[in-house]
Design a protein around this motif. Sequence first.
Motif, mmCIF file in Angstrom:
data_model
loop_
_atom_site.group_PDB
_atom_site.id
_atom_site.type_symbol
_atom_site.label_atom_id
_atom_site.label_comp_id
_atom_site.label_asym_id
_atom_site.label_seq_id
_atom_site.Cartn_x
_atom_site.Cartn_y
_atom_site.Cartn_z
ATOM 1 N N SER A 164 0.774 -1.427 0.187
ATOM 2 C CA SER A 164 0.060 0.309 -0.188
ATOM 3 C C SER A 164 1.036 1.244 -0.261
ATOM 4 C CB SER A 164 -0.817 0.206 1.182
ATOM 5 O OG SER A 164 -0.635 0.053 1.942
ATOM 6 N N ALA A 165 2.251 1.067 0.259
ATOM 7 C CA ALA A 165 3.133 2.455 -0.137
ATOM 8 C C ALA A 165 3.777 2.219 -1.073
ATOM 9 C CB ALA A 165 4.188 2.454 1.618
ATOM 10 N N LEU A 166 4.514 1.773 -1.775
ATOM 11 C CA LEU A 166 5.187 1.300 -2.403
ATOM 12 C C LEU A 166 4.497 1.299 -3.755
ATOM 13 C CD1 LEU A 166 8.525 -0.308 -0.506
ATOM 14 C CD2 LEU A 166 8.111 1.717 -1.079
ATOM 15 N N GLY A 167 3.162 0.373 -3.769
ATOM 16 C CA GLY A 167 3.162 0.576 -5.010
ATOM 17 C C GLY A 167 3.101 -1.431 -5.175
ATOM 18 N N MET A 168 3.445 -1.486 -6.869
ATOM 19 C CA MET A 168 3.589 -2.492 -6.837
ATOM 20 C C MET A 168 4.738 -3.105 -7.469
ATOM 21 S SD MET A 168 1.801 -5.265 -8.737
ATOM 22 C CE MET A 168 1.890 -6.581 -10.163
ATOM 23 N N MET A 169 4.779 -4.837 -6.978
ATOM 24 C CA MET A 169 6.106 -5.152 -5.922
ATOM 25 C C MET A 169 7.002 -6.151 -7.072
ATOM 26 S SD MET A 169 7.766 -3.077 -4.156
ATOM 27 C CE MET A 169 8.859 -3.387 -2.875
ATOM 28 N N MET A 170 8.181 -6.318 -7.136
ATOM 29 C CA MET A 170 8.432 -7.989 -7.789
ATOM 30 C C MET A 170 9.484 -7.788 -6.299
ATOM 31 S SD MET A 170 7.469 -8.980 -10.691
ATOM 32 C CE MET A 170 9.147 -9.854 -11.318
#
Length: 154
Positions: A58-64
Amino acid sequence: MKMVKNIAIVAFAASFMFAGVGFHYANNYTSMDEGTNVATSWGVTYDLNDNTSVGWDSALGMMMYFDAPAGVTLRLGWTAAVADTDGTSDDGRAAETSVGLGFTWWTGGTGLKTSISTNYDYVMAPGAAAAGENLDATQLENGSNLSVVVSFGF
């Protein structure tokens, strides 16, 4: 026989749907140069294979997430821009990208696996300094995010 076959197919598909799913809750520490801001975030992660995961925070968005040497995780994140809703206030946000490293300090459990991690992400929002776009004044062009994360997964 048809009922047994259908149950077997559903059980087989469910084993893939719920394998490697994790949920997390984090305390985030940002703006550490000007006086630390503390916020929380939450998200979900799906394992693609043994070394790669995809998720949303919710803070950093889409993550890999990619496994790196020495038990470290390479983290890459993307967040879309948010338009100004009323045209007069500063509630829009520029798009952000992040790159960081994470380390899991503790894991436990067999059915519901639990872990505690620490992550450091460098967050870049080059459009945050753009003039006349009614962007959130607290958004930094370059910042950092230190997070302590508790995760639960299958």
